[in-house]
Write an enzyme that holds these catalytic residues in place. Sequence first.
Site, mmCIF file in Angstrom:
data_model
loop_
_atom_site.group_PDB
_atom_site.id
_atom_site.type_symbol
_atom_site.label_atom_id
_atom_site.label_comp_id
_atom_site.label_asym_id
_atom_site.label_seq_id
_atom_site.Cartn_x
_atom_site.Cartn_y
_atom_site.Cartn_z
ATOM 1 N N CYS A 114 -14.706 18.596 18.136
ATOM 2 C CA CYS A 114 -15.695 17.537 18.394
ATOM 3 C C CYS A 114 -16.867 18.019 19.252
ATOM 4 C CB CYS A 114 -15.037 16.329 19.051
ATOM 5 S SG CYS A 114 -13.817 15.560 17.991
ATOM 6 N N HIS A 252 -21.227 12.393 22.000
ATOM 7 C CA HIS A 252 -20.214 12.425 20.945
ATOM 8 C C HIS A 252 -19.617 11.023 20.820
ATOM 9 C CE1 HIS A 252 -16.867 13.281 18.474
ATOM 10 N NE2 HIS A 252 -15.969 13.232 19.429
ATOM 11 N N ASN A 282 -15.056 8.277 14.715
ATOM 12 C CA ASN A 282 -15.233 9.622 15.266
ATOM 13 C C ASN A 282 -15.339 10.615 14.104
ATOM 14 O OD1 ASN A 282 -14.962 12.139 16.438
ATOM 15 N ND2 ASN A 282 -13.242 11.582 17.756
HETATM 16 O O1 UT7 Z 1 -13.113 13.327 19.773
HETATM 17 C C1 UT7 Z 1 -12.153 14.062 20.445
HETATM 18 C C2 UT7 Z 1 -11.792 13.412 21.665
HETATM 19 N N1 UT7 Z 1 -10.978 12.251 21.420
HETATM 20 C C3 UT7 Z 1 -11.099 11.208 22.218
HETATM 21 O O2 UT7 Z 1 -11.960 11.214 23.054
HETATM 22 C C4 UT7 Z 1 -10.100 10.104 22.101
HETATM 23 C C5 UT7 Z 1 -9.619 9.757 23.484
HETATM 24 N N2 UT7 Z 1 -8.622 8.710 23.521
HETATM 25 C C6 UT7 Z 1 -8.896 7.422 23.234
HETATM 26 O O3 UT7 Z 1 -9.979 7.089 22.819
HETATM 27 C C7 UT7 Z 1 -7.824 6.399 23.519
HETATM 28 O O4 UT7 Z 1 -6.827 6.962 24.307
HETATM 29 C C8 UT7 Z 1 -7.199 5.796 22.240
HETATM 30 C C9 UT7 Z 1 -8.198 4.897 21.542
HETATM 31 C C10 UT7 Z 1 -6.753 6.897 21.308
HETATM 32 C C11 UT7 Z 1 -5.979 4.940 22.596
HETATM 33 O O5 UT7 Z 1 -6.340 3.930 23.514
HETATM 34 P P1 UT7 Z 1 -5.475 3.694 24.837
HETATM 35 O O6 UT7 Z 1 -6.050 2.538 25.514
HETATM 36 O O7 UT7 Z 1 -5.425 4.999 25.574
HETATM 37 O O8 UT7 Z 1 -4.088 3.307 24.218
HETATM 38 P P2 UT7 Z 1 -2.659 4.044 24.401
HETATM 39 O O9 UT7 Z 1 -2.648 5.334 23.655
HETATM 40 O O10 UT7 Z 1 -2.316 4.068 25.844
HETATM 41 O O11 UT7 Z 1 -1.728 3.011 23.632
HETATM 42 C C12 UT7 Z 1 -1.552 1.686 24.117
HETATM 43 C C13 UT7 Z 1 -0.622 0.937 23.179
HETATM 44 C C14 UT7 Z 1 0.646 1.702 22.847
HETATM 45 O O12 UT7 Z 1 1.700 0.783 22.790
HETATM 46 P P3 UT7 Z 1 2.743 0.669 24.023
HETATM 47 O O13 UT7 Z 1 3.360 2.048 24.126
HETATM 48 O O14 UT7 Z 1 1.899 0.310 25.219
HETATM 49 O O15 UT7 Z 1 3.666 -0.390 23.562
HETATM 50 C C15 UT7 Z 1 0.395 2.253 21.473
HETATM 51 O O16 UT7 Z 1 1.579 2.436 20.723
HETATM 52 O O17 UT7 Z 1 -1.280 0.717 21.924
HETATM 53 C C16 UT7 Z 1 -0.442 1.154 20.847
HETATM 54 N N3 UT7 Z 1 -1.269 1.628 19.763
HETATM 55 C C17 UT7 Z 1 -1.750 0.828 18.808
HETATM 56 N N4 UT7 Z 1 -1.620 -0.482 18.573
HETATM 57 C C18 UT7 Z 1 -2.280 -0.987 17.494
HETATM 58 C C19 UT7 Z 1 -1.704 2.891 19.539
HETATM 59 N N5 UT7 Z 1 -2.467 2.919 18.438
HETATM 60 C C20 UT7 Z 1 -2.511 1.657 17.955
HETATM 61 C C21 UT7 Z 1 -3.153 1.068 16.863
HETATM 62 N N6 UT7 Z 1 -3.015 -0.262 16.682
HETATM 63 N N7 UT7 Z 1 -3.926 1.772 16.009
#
Ligand code: UT7
Length: 325
Positions: A114, A252, A282
């Site tokens: 990225c 980005h 992304n």
């Molecule tokens: O381009 C390269 C660089 N990449 C990035 O910059 C991405 C960086 N990361 C992010 O943008 C975020 O961390 C995400 C968007 C990927 C995730 O958001 P988050 O607020 O960090 O969520 P999380 O990973 O902590 O997940 C929270 C909850 C989890 O459930 P539990 O364990 O709290 O019950 C996940 O299982 O959300 C759940 N979850 C989803 N729920 C519905 C994860 N993906 C999904 C989904 N739909 N697609």
Amino acid sequence: MTVRSIIRSCGAYLPDRIMTNRDLEDVVDTSDEWIVQRTGIRERRIAAENETTADMAIAAAKAALAHGRFTAADIDGIIVCTSTPNHTFPAVAVDVQAALDIRPCPAFDLQAVCSGFVYGLNVADMFIRSGQCRRLLLIGAEKFSSILDWTDRTTCVLFGDGAGAVVLEVDESGDGSLNDRGILFSRLYADGRQKNILYTSGGPATTQDSGYVVMEGREVFRHAVSNMSQIVTEVLEVNKLSADRIDWLVPHQANVRIIEGTAKKLGLGMDRVIVTVDRHGNTSAASIPLALNEAVQDGRIKPGNLVLFEALGAGLTWGAVLARF
Ligand code: UT7
């Protein structure tokens, strides 16, 4: 006299197919509400099955040439920033070269995921300032849809496909100050200790296929917020620049919350930040040139504007480039 590389023109290509968050509700256990709230993404483009990264790179390159009224004969260097090449080799850059009938010149792919396009801007700038190239095509092109695990809701909702391109040209009218047009400052980093928080599960020398994207989202998010804040501060400090001199931030496009955090750190209102993540998702190395193209074509970014680019990606890699249009 100072030799600079100026971004002369830009172009982009997006596949026709729009995949909305609602469409994804039929693919994995997710919801429009979760995706919008956590990422700001509403929809993304998905390439057709037979549409390749090279096809998209070629279309974006043609648009960038047309925008600057350049012909293939004007170009003497090609860099394609991509992690999703058509083949392990040769490079997508030579596909572009063959399709556009560009004469023998340096042509290669650059893989910084990225961060690819900010790495590419820095490398292209060095090719031009060293005198090796006078007009160089720099392209970011990705077909991430083909390396996603479409059963993994933590990754498949985040990415999209597309390509963006710029033509960089040598310019010798500068006086070496920040008032010059062109690329004024670049800073790149990588930290291999973080290589296991974002990677693909395969590759030619391991599984003999490309593998799928695997990400510890929360960890990447934490690094993204902190590294982006640190690097924009560094750009300002090194250049003795106050944030109000920056006309546009072109970040980005991974997550609108990361973008807002960086803008806040800079003290820039969101009205000076180019955001496309809501419509593109992304697109990895393509995200910055896609955003740039949109803002140049709709007249927001104008000649003379000071623009800050920044990105973070797998590796981890990250970087920033300051350029005056
Ligand atoms: O381009 C390269 C660089 N990449 C990035 O910059 C991405 C960086 N990361 C992010 O943008 C975020 O961390 C995400 C968007 C990927 C995730 O958001 P988050 O607020 O960090 O969520 P999380 O990973 O902590 O997940 C929270 C909850 C989890 O459930 P539990 O364990 O709290 O019950 C996940 O299982 O959300 C759940 N979850 C989803 N729920 C519905 C994860 N993906 C999904 C989904 N739909 N697609």
